[in-house]
Each structure stands twice: as structure tokens, then as C-alpha cells.
Design a protein around this motif. Structure first.
Motif, PDB file in Angstrom:
ATOM      1  N   GLN A 177       0.845  -1.188   0.000  1.00  0.00           N
ATOM      2  CA  GLN A 177       0.000   0.000   0.000  1.00  0.00           C
ATOM      3  C   GLN A 177       0.883   1.240   0.000  1.00  0.00           C
ATOM      4  OE1 GLN A 177      -3.511   0.022   2.714  1.00  0.00           O
ATOM      5  NE2 GLN A 177      -2.792  -1.984   3.388  1.00  0.00           N
ATOM      6  N   LEU A 178       0.454   2.268  -0.753  1.00  0.00           N
ATOM      7  CA  LEU A 178       1.154   3.545  -0.796  1.00  0.00           C
ATOM      8  C   LEU A 178       0.424   4.555   0.080  1.00  0.00           C
ATOM      9  CD1 LEU A 178       2.308   4.184  -4.497  1.00  0.00           C
ATOM     10  CD2 LEU A 178       3.735   4.245  -2.454  1.00  0.00           C
ATOM     11  N   TYR A 179       1.184   5.279   0.886  1.00  0.00           N
ATOM     12  CA  TYR A 179       0.612   6.298   1.758  1.00  0.00           C
ATOM     13  C   TYR A 179       1.212   7.657   1.401  1.00  0.00           C
ATOM     14  CZ  TYR A 179      -1.067   2.397   4.609  1.00  0.00           C
ATOM     15  OH  TYR A 179      -1.697   1.242   5.045  1.00  0.00           O
ATOM     16  N   ASP A 180       0.356   8.612   1.040  1.00  0.00           N
ATOM     17  CA  ASP A 180       0.825   9.940   0.634  1.00  0.00           C
ATOM     18  C   ASP A 180       1.583  10.643   1.758  1.00  0.00           C
ATOM     19  OD1 ASP A 180      -0.272   9.650  -1.875  1.00  0.00           O
ATOM     20  OD2 ASP A 180      -2.186  10.603  -1.342  1.00  0.00           O
ATOM     21  N   GLY A 181       1.159  10.441   2.978  1.00  0.00           N
ATOM     22  CA  GLY A 181       1.789  11.125   4.099  1.00  0.00           C
ATOM     23  C   GLY A 181       3.007  10.416   4.657  1.00  0.00           C
ATOM     24  N   GLY A 182       3.466   9.363   3.980  1.00  0.00           N
ATOM     25  CA  GLY A 182       4.595   8.595   4.480  1.00  0.00           C
ATOM     26  C   GLY A 182       4.164   7.552   5.487  1.00  0.00           C
ATOM     27  N   LEU A 183       5.122   6.765   5.947  1.00  0.00           N
ATOM     28  CA  LEU A 183       4.837   5.670   6.880  1.00  0.00           C
ATOM     29  C   LEU A 183       5.143   6.088   8.306  1.00  0.00           C
ATOM     30  CD1 LEU A 183       6.360   2.585   5.002  1.00  0.00           C
ATOM     31  CD2 LEU A 183       4.027   3.477   4.896  1.00  0.00           C
ATOM     32  N   SER A 184       4.392   5.537   9.224  1.00  0.00           N
ATOM     33  CA  SER A 184       4.683   5.736  10.642  1.00  0.00           C
ATOM     34  C   SER A 184       5.840   4.829  11.032  1.00  0.00           C
ATOM     35  CB  SER A 184       3.451   5.414  11.481  1.00  0.00           C
ATOM     36  OG  SER A 184       3.162   4.014  11.418  1.00  0.00           O
ATOM     37  N   ASN A 185       6.444   5.118  12.173  1.00  0.00           N
ATOM     38  CA  ASN A 185       7.521   4.257  12.670  1.00  0.00           C
ATOM     39  C   ASN A 185       7.004   2.841  12.915  1.00  0.00           C
ATOM     40  OD1 ASN A 185       9.437   6.280  12.614  1.00  0.00           O
ATOM     41  ND2 ASN A 185       9.074   6.915  14.736  1.00  0.00           N
ATOM     42  N   GLY A 186       5.746   2.733  13.363  1.00  0.00           N
ATOM     43  CA  GLY A 186       5.160   1.412  13.594  1.00  0.00           C
ATOM     44  C   GLY A 186       5.029   0.603  12.316  1.00  0.00           C
ATOM     45  N   GLN A 187       4.630   1.256  11.210  1.00  0.00           N
ATOM     46  CA  GLN A 187       4.512   0.555   9.935  1.00  0.00           C
ATOM     47  C   GLN A 187       5.873   0.110   9.436  1.00  0.00           C
ATOM     48  OE1 GLN A 187       2.337   3.824   8.030  1.00  0.00           O
ATOM     49  NE2 GLN A 187       0.658   2.412   7.566  1.00  0.00           N
ATOM     50  N   ARG A 188       6.862   0.969   9.586  1.00  0.00           N
ATOM     51  CA  ARG A 188       8.212   0.601   9.153  1.00  0.00           C
ATOM     52  C   ARG A 188       8.747  -0.570   9.971  1.00  0.00           C
ATOM     53  NH1 ARG A 188      12.241   3.313   9.827  1.00  0.00           N
ATOM     54  NH2 ARG A 188      11.592   4.823  11.430  1.00  0.00           N
ATOM     55  N   GLU A 189       8.541  -0.514  11.287  1.00  0.00           N
ATOM     56  CA  GLU A 189       9.013  -1.599  12.140  1.00  0.00           C
ATOM     57  C   GLU A 189       8.274  -2.900  11.837  1.00  0.00           C
ATOM     58  OE1 GLU A 189      11.507  -1.790  14.350  1.00  0.00           O
ATOM     59  OE2 GLU A 189      12.113   0.215  13.683  1.00  0.00           O
ATOM     60  N   ASN A 190       7.009  -2.803  11.480  1.00  0.00           N
ATOM     61  CA  ASN A 190       6.235  -3.993  11.122  1.00  0.00           C
ATOM     62  C   ASN A 190       6.821  -4.656   9.882  1.00  0.00           C
ATOM     63  OD1 ASN A 190       4.251  -5.938  11.032  1.00  0.00           O
ATOM     64  ND2 ASN A 190       2.666  -4.591  10.202  1.00  0.00           N
ATOM     65  N   ASP A 191       7.091  -3.841   8.843  1.00  0.00           N
ATOM     66  CA  ASP A 191       7.710  -4.370   7.627  1.00  0.00           C
ATOM     67  C   ASP A 191       9.068  -5.001   7.933  1.00  0.00           C
ATOM     68  OD1 ASP A 191       6.349  -4.500   5.259  1.00  0.00           O
ATOM     69  OD2 ASP A 191       7.081  -2.620   4.437  1.00  0.00           O
ATOM     70  N   LEU A 192       9.819  -4.349   8.800  1.00  0.00           N
ATOM     71  CA  LEU A 192      11.153  -4.836   9.136  1.00  0.00           C
ATOM     72  C   LEU A 192      11.081  -6.172   9.875  1.00  0.00           C
ATOM     73  CD1 LEU A 192      14.014  -3.854   8.699  1.00  0.00           C
ATOM     74  CD2 LEU A 192      13.910  -2.663  10.883  1.00  0.00           C
ATOM     75  N   GLU A 193      10.105  -6.318  10.756  1.00  0.00           N
ATOM     76  CA  GLU A 193       9.945  -7.580  11.474  1.00  0.00           C
ATOM     77  C   GLU A 193       9.482  -8.687  10.527  1.00  0.00           C
ATOM     78  OE1 GLU A 193       9.784 -10.369  14.645  1.00  0.00           O
ATOM     79  OE2 GLU A 193      10.918  -8.530  14.212  1.00  0.00           O
TER      80      GLU A 193
END
Length: 430
Positions: A177-193
Motif C-alpha cells: 500500500q502507498l501512503y501519501d503522508g509517508g509511513l509511521s515508525n510502527g509501519q516501518r518496524e512492522n515491515d522490518l519484522e
């Protein structure tokens, strides 16, 4: 072919109509199928020849095919390394009228390979770490663009050799999914995990099949993507403060980012009320610094590390021939015509499919350096080229067209063997 067949594409290749859409993908005839390596996928994927190039055809639902097609097009607009979407085919049906799944058609990325096809017998730790590092760079680029992947893995990535390293390309975007406002730290950490867990599982699967070096630790390698990602993310997006009399650190930060292959389009610089402290932070960071410079100077399109290596040779050529003070575009044109093109034209026709031209040139420079070290003399380029062709290139497998690796299980007269074992036996034979 069913009269209800629908093709959605930005530019329709008429040859698409010639493919056997009335047959289930698993029943497509061998004269249509292209023998290329493919990774593990939850959907059935086949490669097919089309108008002089190869496409990947994936059976899926209509909604998912259209969603992934649109997502890949959006990622291309953001200059994200990913496969090229060709078309969505819906309304498929057998001659009996029985409906068939919709398909997504993407263009095969030439000279790219799934991670399982990048090693001959066993996966060594350094190769695994380079793959993970490449995936970390891709994930950072995706997150900077505001893309949440949701299924980060080696299997959903294609890799191209890039001057001793690898460049990673997104293949499967159906969960993204693409988010215009960028990703939250939680979303980034989720992808990383997700990446850490998936990579560990993929390497453990190889380990269970005896396909990794004894020294390779799947957990350690999978943890490596977390460290690589966080280090790169901090370098690209983190703020930095320093005394106002240390303004040289602004240029140092820019050069550091350039050395990583990124350009800064905007840099925020702030001073405190007393004017004694300066705070800088990159606003927009774009990858491909060396690629763009090489393309601008020579017209050559190469990977980031390949571009860096070719530019180093170009700079060396200018210095050796006393041309450093001349117009760099003129010198670059001379280097292409007198050095790069003669080398590529000298590669025998039957060996040109082994590697990309830029990768061949990089490996030639490496080979020349090792020859010079071993023989304690400066080796002429022509002598190094002859040695490289005969002692290295002829013994490489062709990465433009490689026989597809086996998947699943195979039944033999006395037993059922795993695909990994069958693949190892196949590699032993060739």
C-alpha cells in the motif's frame, strides 16, 4: 480464444493475443514457455516468449491482478526498482466455456535471478549477507516513498549482480500500500519484522535441504537486515547538529550520502537563536547518484555500483591521459569509444548472454587488478581481456537464460525427492 477476453494495458502488444489464454496456465505448451529460473510463489507463475522478450504470467484474482498492476505502475513513477507491468488479462475461459483465473503479465527483468538461483551448490554467508544488504536498501527506498510492503522476503525479490554486490528489485506488490503522508515508525518496524522472520524462514528452509554453508547462521543473517536498514535509514533521514564554525560538516554529510548512491534534493538547515549551533536534515533523498552521472556523461545505463566502478575507470582514464582539466563530457565520450565499447565488442557472440555489459566490464577490471597483483606488473587491458574471456567468462553460466529451477516434489521409481535435492542433482550434471 474467448470473445469475452479483456486486456488492460498502457501499451498493448498485439502478440498478447497469440498466447493460449483459453488454456489453464499449467497446461501451456512447451513451445510457448521460456525456461527461466523462478522463485517460490503462492500463485502459479509461468514465463512466456513474447515479441522477442520474456514475460511472467501469474494467475490470480481479477481484483488482485488489477490492484498489483496499478501499484507497480505507481512505483515506477516513483523510480522504485520493480518489475515492469505489461497487462491484466480478464474474461479468460476454456473452449468448453469454463472460466479461467485472471492473470497479471509483467516483463521479465533481464539478467535478474531469484535468490535460490544465485548460488551454485551451497549458499555462503557472504553471499547471503550481500543479498540481505541489497534487500535493506530496497526496503529503505520503498519506505521513503511511503510504500508499506507487507510481505518482505527474498522470494518476493529479484536480484541483479552489481559490481560485486547485488541490486534488489520488487517483484510481488499484491500486499503493498502507498501512503501519501509517508509511513509511521510502527509501519516501518512492522515491515522490518516481517522481513526478519521471512528471511530466517527462507534460509532455514535452505539449511534443511543442505543448501547452505555450514558456517551460515540463518538467524544472524536475518538479523542483519534490521541493522543494515536502521543504519541506512538514520544516515538518509536523521538530523545532525554541530557548531556554527563547523559548516564543512554540511558538505561532508552530502558527500557521505552521495557515496552511498543517494542524491539530496532538499536540505533543511536551521540555526539556534544564539547562532552557535547548526542543525541539518535531508528532506528528500533519491537513489541512483552514480547511475545518473554515468547516464548523463556516457548514455550507459548501469547498476549503482557498476556505475561507480565505471566512473572510477573513466576518472582514471582522464588522469592517465592528462585530460582531467578538459570538459568531462568530451572525455567521457572518448572513454566510451576507445575503452568501453571496444571491450564489449570483443566479447564473442556466444558469450554475450553471460552477464550484462557493465558487469562484464567491472569483472574485467577486477580480473586485471588480480593479474597485476600476481604478476607484479601493469597488465595491458587487451591482455587482461583475453585472459578474462578464456579463464572466467567461458566458464560462467548464462544469466540471461537459465533453465528454470525445480519446485515442489518429484516422484522417482523408488522414492519421492524434494525439489532442492533434485535441483542439486541437476546442477551437479551441468
Amino acid at each position: 480464444m474467448s470473445a469475452s477476453l479483456n486486456i488492460t494495458a498502457a501499451t498493448v502488444d498485439p502478440a498478447l493475443l497469440d498466447l493460449p489464454w483459453e488454456l489453464p496456465l499449467e497446461a501451456w505448451p512447451s513451445d510457448t514457455i521460456a525456461s527461466l529460473p523462478k522463485g517460490i510463489s503462492r500463485h502459479l507463475v509461468r514465463f512466456a516468449n513474447l515479441s522477442g522478450y520474456v514475460v511472467a504470467v501469474k494467475e490470480t484474482t481479477t481484483e488482485m491482478a488489477r490492484g498489483e498492476y496499478d501499484m507497480l505502475r505507481n512505483l515506477q513513477k516513483l523510480d522504485i526498482p520493480c518489475v515492469d507491468p505489461v497487462a491484466v488479462i480478464t474474461g479468460r475461459a476454456e473452449e468448453s466455456g469454463a472460466p479461467l483465473p485472471s492473470v497479471l503479465v509483467t516483463r521479465h527483468l533481464k539478467f535478474s535471478l531469484p535468490y535460490r538461483a544465485l548460488f551454485s551448490q551451497t549458499l555462503r554467508p557472504d553471499t547471503a549477507n550481500r543479498l540481505v544488504d541489497a534487500l535493506a536498501v530496497l526496503l529503505v527506498r520503498l519506505h521513503i516513498a511511503g510504500f508499506f510492503w507487507g510481505d518482505v522476503s527474498l522470494s518476493n525479490t529479484l536480484f541483479r549482480r552489481d559490481a560485486g554486490a547485488f541490486a534488489a528489485y520488487l517483484v510481488d506488490a499484491e500486499t503493498g500500500q502507498l501512503y501519501d503522508g509517508g509511513l509511521s515508525n510502527g509501519q516501518r518496524e512492522n515491515d522490518l519484522e516481517i522481513a526478519r522472520v521471512n528471511i530466517a524462514g527462507e534460509l532455514m528452509d535452505l539449511e534443511a535441504g543442505g543448501r547452505v554453508d555450514d558456517e551460515l547462521d540463518p538467524i544472524s543473517v536475518s538479523d542483519g537486515i534490521v541493522a543494515a536498514y536502521r543504519s541506512l535509514w538514520k544516515e538518509l533521514t536523521g538530523s545532525e547538529s554541530f557548531a556554527s564554525n563547523e559548516r564543512w560538516r554540511i558538505s561532508e554529510r552530502v558527500q557521505r550520502l552521495n557515496s552511498l548512491g543517494f542524491d539530496i534534493e532538499e536540505l533543511a538547515i536551521r540555526t539556534d537563536e544564539s547562532g552557535t549551533t547548526v542543525r541539518i536534515q535531508p528532506k528528500v533523498v533519491d537513489a541512483g547518484h552514480h547511475q545518473r552521472r554515468l547516464l548523463r556523461l556516457t548514455g550507459l545505463d548501469a547498476g549503482e555500483n557498476q556505475a561507480r566502478r565505471l566512473l572510477n575507470d573513466l576518472d582514471s582514464y582522464a588522469a592517465t591521459h592528462g585530460k582531467s582539466d578538459l570538459d568531462e563530457e568530451m572525455v567521457a565520450h572518448e572513454w566510451v569509444s576507445r575503452v568501453f565499447e571496444p571491450v564489449i565488442k570483443s566479447i564473442p557472440r556466444d558469450l554475450k548472454g553471460k552477464l550484462e555489459p557493465a558487469e562484464m566490464f567491472h569483472q574485467l577490471l577486477e580480473h586485471r587488478w588480480f593479474m597485476s597483483q600476481n604478476e607484479a606488473r601493469s597488465i595491458p587491458l587487451a591482455e587482461a581481456l583475453t585472459s578474462y574471456i578464456n579463464s572466467v567468462l567461458r566458464h560462467r553460466r548464462d544469466e540471461a537464460t537459465v533453465i528454470a529451477p525445480l519446485t515442489g516434489t518429484i516422484t522417482l521409481p523408488n522414492r519421492v525427492i524434494d525439489a532442492d535435492e533434485a535441483q542439486t542433482n541437476w546442477r551437479d550434471r551441468v
